[in-house]
Design a protein around this motif. Structure first.
Motif, PDB file in Angstrom:
ATOM      1  N   LYS A   1     -83.767-100.532 -64.091  1.00 56.97           N
ATOM      2  CA  LYS A   1     -85.019-100.918 -63.776  1.00 56.97           C
ATOM      3  C   LYS A   1     -85.481-101.740 -62.906  1.00 56.97           C
ATOM      4  CE  LYS A   1     -87.109 -98.113 -67.591  1.00 56.97           C
ATOM      5  NZ  LYS A   1     -88.103 -97.966 -68.785  1.00 56.97           N
TER       6      LYS A   1
ATOM      7  N   LEU B   1     -83.263 -93.804 -60.703  1.00 57.27           N
ATOM      8  CA  LEU B   1     -83.383 -94.573 -61.799  1.00 57.27           C
ATOM      9  C   LEU B   1     -81.878 -94.071 -62.746  1.00 57.27           C
ATOM     10  CD1 LEU B   1     -84.011 -96.800 -64.024  1.00 57.27           C
ATOM     11  CD2 LEU B   1     -85.579 -94.906 -64.883  1.00 57.27           C
TER      12      LEU B   1
ATOM     13  N   MET C   1     -84.476-100.974 -59.405  1.00 60.19           N
ATOM     14  CA  MET C   1     -85.565 -99.883 -59.000  1.00 60.19           C
ATOM     15  C   MET C   1     -86.600-101.039 -58.336  1.00 60.19           C
ATOM     16  SD  MET C   1     -85.855 -96.712 -61.099  1.00 60.19           S
ATOM     17  CE  MET C   1     -86.982 -95.714 -59.706  1.00 60.19           C
TER      18      MET C   1
END
Length: 117
Positions: free
Chosen positions: A90, A76, A93
């Motif tokens: 995010k 992250l 991810m």
């Protein structure tokens, strides 16, 4: 835009760098990946050029591929710096979690992202 956060010694650093398509291509070449060149305007049969988001996605995948594996917090942090914001990091991810080339395993409270071929 590329955002770099961290410290230099004891001093906090929060740096934002504006990048155009040629800058992304140079960054990709340093990482050993090729970012697609823009399509000439007159060639309508060619497929559209990669967007900035696609270039960031390509670089994010290459980052994990070269590392082999990374913990969620470490990944992250890298993706935040690459994309310029926590929210965009995010999103990358989540996209990685659903990628066929990435396996996520839980080690206690921390997920570990593995690159698989």
């Amino acid at each position: 835009m590329l955002r770099i956060r961290g410290t230099v010694g004891d001093l906090p650093v929060d740096l934002t760098v504006e990048m155009d398509e040629s800058d992304w291509a140079r960054l990709g070449s340093h990482l050993g990946i090729q970012v697609q060149d823009p399509v000439p305007q007159g060639d309508i049969s060619a497929k559209p050029a990669a967007s900035r988001n696609d270039a960031i996605w390509d670089i994010a995948q290459e980052l994990l591929r070269k590392a082999g594996q990374m913990t969620g917090p470490d990944l992250l942090g890298q993706l935040e710096g690459l994309s310029g914001s926590t929210a965009a990091g995010k999103r990358l991810m989540v996209r990685m979690r659903h990628s066929a080339s990435v396996k996520v395993e839980s080690q206690g409270d921390t997920p570990v992202y593995h690159w698989i071929e």
